[in-house]
Write a protein that holds these residues in place. Structure first.
Motif, PDB file in Angstrom:
ATOM      1  N   HIS B  15       0.944  -1.353  -0.010  1.00 30.98           N
ATOM      2  CA  HIS B  15       0.339  -0.093   0.189  1.00 30.98           C
ATOM      3  C   HIS B  15       1.203   1.664  -0.123  1.00 30.98           C
ATOM      4  CE1 HIS B  15      -4.083  -1.612   0.173  1.00 30.98           C
ATOM      5  NE2 HIS B  15      -4.178  -2.099   1.594  1.00 30.98           N
ATOM      6  N   ALA B  16       1.542   1.246   0.741  1.00 33.69           N
ATOM      7  CA  ALA B  16       2.419   2.389   0.792  1.00 33.69           C
ATOM      8  C   ALA B  16       3.677   1.863  -0.603  1.00 33.69           C
ATOM      9  CB  ALA B  16       4.054   2.673   2.233  1.00 33.69           C
ATOM     10  N   THR B  17       4.446   1.750  -1.006  1.00 35.85           N
ATOM     11  CA  THR B  17       4.306   2.301  -1.986  1.00 35.85           C
ATOM     12  C   THR B  17       3.928   1.978  -2.930  1.00 35.85           C
ATOM     13  OG1 THR B  17       6.720   0.055  -1.281  1.00 35.85           O
ATOM     14  CG2 THR B  17       6.110   0.760  -4.042  1.00 35.85           C
ATOM     15  N   VAL B  18       2.767   2.154  -3.064  1.00 39.08           N
ATOM     16  CA  VAL B  18       1.908   1.954  -4.756  1.00 39.08           C
ATOM     17  C   VAL B  18       1.726   3.448  -4.117  1.00 39.08           C
ATOM     18  CG1 VAL B  18      -0.143   1.739  -5.335  1.00 39.08           C
ATOM     19  CG2 VAL B  18       0.953  -0.894  -4.810  1.00 39.08           C
ATOM     20  N   HIS B  19       1.388   4.201  -3.064  1.00 35.37           N
ATOM     21  CA  HIS B  19       1.128   5.114  -2.653  1.00 35.37           C
ATOM     22  C   HIS B  19       2.593   5.880  -3.606  1.00 35.37           C
ATOM     23  CE1 HIS B  19       0.314   9.126  -0.882  1.00 35.37           C
ATOM     24  NE2 HIS B  19      -0.252   8.644  -0.897  1.00 35.37           N
ATOM     25  N   LEU B  20       3.176   5.799  -2.674  1.00 31.10           N
ATOM     26  CA  LEU B  20       4.738   6.927  -3.012  1.00 31.10           C
ATOM     27  C   LEU B  20       4.612   6.553  -4.597  1.00 31.10           C
ATOM     28  CD1 LEU B  20       7.607   7.812  -2.279  1.00 31.10           C
ATOM     29  CD2 LEU B  20       8.494   5.497  -2.089  1.00 31.10           C
ATOM     30  N   PHE B  21       4.771   5.559  -4.911  1.00 32.10           N
ATOM     31  CA  PHE B  21       4.968   5.177  -6.040  1.00 32.10           C
ATOM     32  C   PHE B  21       4.354   6.711  -7.638  1.00 32.10           C
ATOM     33  CE2 PHE B  21       8.659   0.952  -6.735  1.00 32.10           C
ATOM     34  CZ  PHE B  21       8.992   1.567  -5.116  1.00 32.10           C
ATOM     35  N   ALA B  22       2.710   5.777  -7.157  1.00 29.35           N
ATOM     36  CA  ALA B  22       1.837   7.336  -7.848  1.00 29.35           C
ATOM     37  C   ALA B  22       2.719   8.426  -7.766  1.00 29.35           C
ATOM     38  CB  ALA B  22       0.861   6.717  -7.454  1.00 29.35           C
ATOM     39  N   THR B  41       7.020   3.542 -13.698  1.00 29.96           N
ATOM     40  CA  THR B  41       5.785   2.990 -15.066  1.00 29.96           C
ATOM     41  C   THR B  41       5.494   1.688 -14.232  1.00 29.96           C
ATOM     42  OG1 THR B  41       5.111   5.213 -15.683  1.00 29.96           O
ATOM     43  CG2 THR B  41       3.933   2.889 -16.244  1.00 29.96           C
ATOM     44  N   ALA B  42       7.049   1.124 -14.924  1.00 28.83           N
ATOM     45  CA  ALA B  42       6.770  -0.677 -14.677  1.00 28.83           C
ATOM     46  C   ALA B  42       6.433  -0.676 -13.143  1.00 28.83           C
ATOM     47  CB  ALA B  42       7.692  -0.651 -14.909  1.00 28.83           C
ATOM     48  N   ARG B  43       7.317   0.009 -12.116  1.00 27.68           N
ATOM     49  CA  ARG B  43       7.153  -0.815 -10.572  1.00 27.68           C
ATOM     50  C   ARG B  43       6.031  -0.044  -9.745  1.00 27.68           C
ATOM     51  NH1 ARG B  43       9.446  -4.753 -10.484  1.00 27.68           N
ATOM     52  NH2 ARG B  43       8.847  -4.436  -8.612  1.00 27.68           N
ATOM     53  N   HIS B  44       5.303   1.230 -10.806  1.00 25.68           N
ATOM     54  CA  HIS B  44       4.207   1.004  -9.945  1.00 25.68           C
ATOM     55  C   HIS B  44       2.743  -0.578  -9.727  1.00 25.68           C
ATOM     56  CE1 HIS B  44       0.263   3.416  -9.844  1.00 25.68           C
ATOM     57  NE2 HIS B  44       0.662   3.550  -8.617  1.00 25.68           N
ATOM     58  N   ARG B  45       2.895  -0.446 -11.847  1.00 22.73           N
ATOM     59  CA  ARG B  45       2.264  -1.661 -11.967  1.00 22.73           C
ATOM     60  C   ARG B  45       3.109  -2.966 -11.506  1.00 22.73           C
ATOM     61  NH1 ARG B  45       4.055  -1.410 -17.525  1.00 22.73           N
ATOM     62  NH2 ARG B  45       2.843  -0.125 -17.869  1.00 22.73           N
ATOM     63  N   HIS B  47       3.647  -2.979  -7.986  1.00 25.05           N
ATOM     64  CA  HIS B  47       3.185  -3.128  -6.796  1.00 25.05           C
ATOM     65  C   HIS B  47       1.805  -3.377  -6.639  1.00 25.05           C
ATOM     66  CE1 HIS B  47       7.623  -3.236  -4.813  1.00 25.05           C
ATOM     67  NE2 HIS B  47       7.708  -2.622  -5.832  1.00 25.05           N
ATOM     68  N   ARG B  48       1.219  -3.034  -8.046  1.00 25.30           N
ATOM     69  CA  ARG B  48      -0.259  -2.698  -7.737  1.00 25.30           C
ATOM     70  C   ARG B  48      -0.177  -4.525  -7.806  1.00 25.30           C
ATOM     71  NH1 ARG B  48      -2.386   0.792 -11.835  1.00 25.30           N
ATOM     72  NH2 ARG B  48      -4.404  -0.127 -11.546  1.00 25.30           N
ATOM     73  N   GLY B  49      -0.178  -4.942  -8.968  1.00 24.05           N
ATOM     74  CA  GLY B  49      -0.423  -6.297  -8.911  1.00 24.05           C
ATOM     75  C   GLY B  49      -0.521  -6.883  -7.830  1.00 24.05           C
ATOM     76  N   ARG B  50       0.766  -6.495  -7.305  1.00 27.56           N
ATOM     77  CA  ARG B  50       0.996  -7.966  -6.175  1.00 27.56           C
ATOM     78  C   ARG B  50       0.277  -7.378  -4.414  1.00 27.56           C
ATOM     79  NH1 ARG B  50       8.116  -6.995  -4.814  1.00 27.56           N
ATOM     80  NH2 ARG B  50       8.514  -7.604  -6.897  1.00 27.56           N
ATOM     81  N   ARG B  51      -0.443  -5.751  -5.165  1.00 26.53           N
ATOM     82  CA  ARG B  51      -1.238  -5.593  -3.966  1.00 26.53           C
ATOM     83  C   ARG B  51      -2.325  -6.035  -3.932  1.00 26.53           C
ATOM     84  NH1 ARG B  51      -3.109   0.731  -3.899  1.00 26.53           N
ATOM     85  NH2 ARG B  51      -4.032  -0.255  -6.106  1.00 26.53           N
ATOM     86  N   GLU B  52      -2.854  -6.467  -5.679  1.00 23.62           N
ATOM     87  CA  GLU B  52      -3.956  -7.348  -5.764  1.00 23.62           C
ATOM     88  C   GLU B  52      -4.075  -8.935  -4.764  1.00 23.62           C
ATOM     89  OE1 GLU B  52      -4.648  -5.782  -9.361  1.00 23.62           O
ATOM     90  OE2 GLU B  52      -5.021  -3.969  -9.291  1.00 23.62           O
ATOM     91  N   TYR B  53      -2.692  -9.113  -5.547  1.00 22.15           N
ATOM     92  CA  TYR B  53      -2.243 -10.570  -5.110  1.00 22.15           C
ATOM     93  C   TYR B  53      -2.749 -10.796  -3.700  1.00 22.15           C
ATOM     94  CZ  TYR B  53      -0.111 -15.385  -4.100  1.00 22.15           C
ATOM     95  OH  TYR B  53      -0.173 -17.152  -4.198  1.00 22.15           O
ATOM     96  N   LEU B  54      -1.796  -9.978  -2.421  1.00 26.90           N
ATOM     97  CA  LEU B  54      -2.339 -10.076  -1.168  1.00 26.90           C
ATOM     98  C   LEU B  54      -2.975  -9.938  -1.103  1.00 26.90           C
ATOM     99  CD1 LEU B  54       1.184  -8.391  -0.856  1.00 26.90           C
ATOM    100  CD2 LEU B  54       0.707 -10.811  -0.442  1.00 26.90           C
ATOM    101  N   ALA B 124      14.770  -5.267  -8.721  1.00 31.29           N
ATOM    102  CA  ALA B 124      14.599  -4.110  -9.059  1.00 31.29           C
ATOM    103  C   ALA B 124      15.613  -2.666  -8.506  1.00 31.29           C
ATOM    104  CB  ALA B 124      13.191  -4.165  -8.532  1.00 31.29           C
ATOM    105  N   LEU B 125      15.917  -3.373  -7.051  1.00 30.00           N
ATOM    106  CA  LEU B 125      16.441  -2.578  -6.161  1.00 30.00           C
ATOM    107  C   LEU B 125      18.027  -2.379  -7.306  1.00 30.00           C
ATOM    108  CD1 LEU B 125      17.480  -4.289  -3.394  1.00 30.00           C
ATOM    109  CD2 LEU B 125      16.536  -2.365  -3.103  1.00 30.00           C
ATOM    110  N   THR B 126      18.627  -2.498  -7.976  1.00 29.28           N
ATOM    111  CA  THR B 126      20.025  -2.959  -8.332  1.00 29.28           C
ATOM    112  C   THR B 126      19.167  -1.619  -9.935  1.00 29.28           C
ATOM    113  OG1 THR B 126      19.162  -4.480 -11.065  1.00 29.28           O
ATOM    114  CG2 THR B 126      20.974  -4.728  -8.657  1.00 29.28           C
ATOM    115  N   GLN B 127      18.103  -1.336 -10.229  1.00 29.30           N
ATOM    116  CA  GLN B 127      17.304  -1.147 -11.355  1.00 29.30           C
ATOM    117  C   GLN B 127      17.617   0.960 -10.708  1.00 29.30           C
ATOM    118  OE1 GLN B 127      13.541  -2.997 -12.288  1.00 29.30           O
ATOM    119  NE2 GLN B 127      15.128  -3.894 -14.207  1.00 29.30           N
TER     120      GLN B 127
END
Lengths: 164, 141
Positions: B15-22, B41-45, B47-54, B124-127
């Protein structure tokens, strides 16, 4: 450091307890998690030999592979403690265990040598992930997953898919 | 920690990451820094997918998924690409740590998913610009 030995020794989180011979005799054959630790440690030793041989055969690659070799050394240490070949303290092209590094087995082309390293490392990541999935101990599963992520991260940097 | 609490921790981090990346996407110019914008854009997408899965897994367990907070404290200085990348790194690292914990607290499909999520966050951390490290997601090592 929380090592695999500590995890196997009833989930202690205070110290790394290497797998010693007595431990292995006591429960090695019957303990799937212990066998997984040993298998992954052995795989890392083979990888270290491959990387050392590659560095000897293609010295410019040695510099590129130094961080990955240090990563494997750290992984081996956390799996089995300090009873490992002594790593060099700084990145170099000198193998950790020269006796196991045979540059004659390395492809003559640097590109082919890197392809072989990458393929072998990717198989190692898959093996670590499978070990994580199958581990009976949750703490050991976490450790294997972290090791898989660490190698994958180094591969991403090595192959340019990281660092944008 | 139980499976449920590990799932909730991961969801809270997402939740926090999706908010931050937006928010970061809103202040990053595609014209000025297309690489960073594409990464966001890619990471926001992702993390949203992960949020939905969780969320789906928790509902499947009969548990109310932890809700997103109404607001999150953003870093005070996001005026440079370096600051944006540092913020992205920190958030990605936090997610990686929750996924490492989830691996240890889960089994079967959820564990397999958490292993993949941890690995993806490590890459992603290296990106984002972080150096490769031997034990991503496990700061105690």
């Amino acid at each position: 450091m929380v090592g695999a030995g500590a995890v196997l020794a009833a989930g202690s989180t205070s110290a790394c307890l290497p797998l010693d011979g007595a431990d292995q005799e006591r429960s090695g054959a019957a303990d799937p998690d212990r066998r997984r630790v040993e298998a992954m440690a052995a795989q890392i030793e083979e990888l270290q030999a491959l990387l050392a041989a590659t560095a000897l055969a293609h010295p410019p690659l040695g510099t590129r592979l130094a961080a990955l070799r240090e990563c494997h050394t750290a992984h081996h240490r956390v799996l089995v403690g300090d009873a490992t070949p002594t790593p060099s303290s700084t990145p170099s092209t000198v193998p950790n265990d020269p006796s196991s590094a045979d540059p004659a087995t390395v492809p003559a082309s640097a590109r082919a040598a890197m392809t072989r390293v990458r393929t072998t490392e990717e198989a190692h990541v898959s093996a670590l992930a499978a070990a994580a999935a199958m581990s009976q101990s949750g703490a050991l599963a976490r450790l294997f997953a972290v090791l898989a992520a660490g190698v994958e991260q180094h591969l991403a940097v090595l192959t340019g898919t990281g660092e944008s | 920690m139980s499976t449920t609490s590990a799932l909730q921790d991961s969801l809270g981090a997402e939740h926090a990451t999706v908010h931050l990346f937006a928010a970061l996407g809103g202040i990053t110019s595609v014209a000025d820094d297309p690489v960073l914008h594409a990464l966001l854009t890619a990471r926001h997408r992702a993390h949203r997918g992960r949020r939905e899965y969780l969320t789906s897994v928790l509902r499947g367990l009969g548990v109310d998924p932890v809700a997103a907070q109404s607001a999150y404290l953003l870093p005070t200085d996001l005026s440079t690409a370096t600051a944006v990348r540092a913020s992205g790194t920190e958030s990605e690292r936090r997610c990686a740590q929750t996924y490492a914990a989830l691996v240890g607290q889960s089994t079967d499909d959820v564990r397999t998913w958490a292993i993949a999520a941890l690995t993806e966050s490590a890459v992603a951390l290296t990106q984002w610009g972080a150096p490769a490290e031997p034990f991503p997601g496990a700061p105690e090592l």
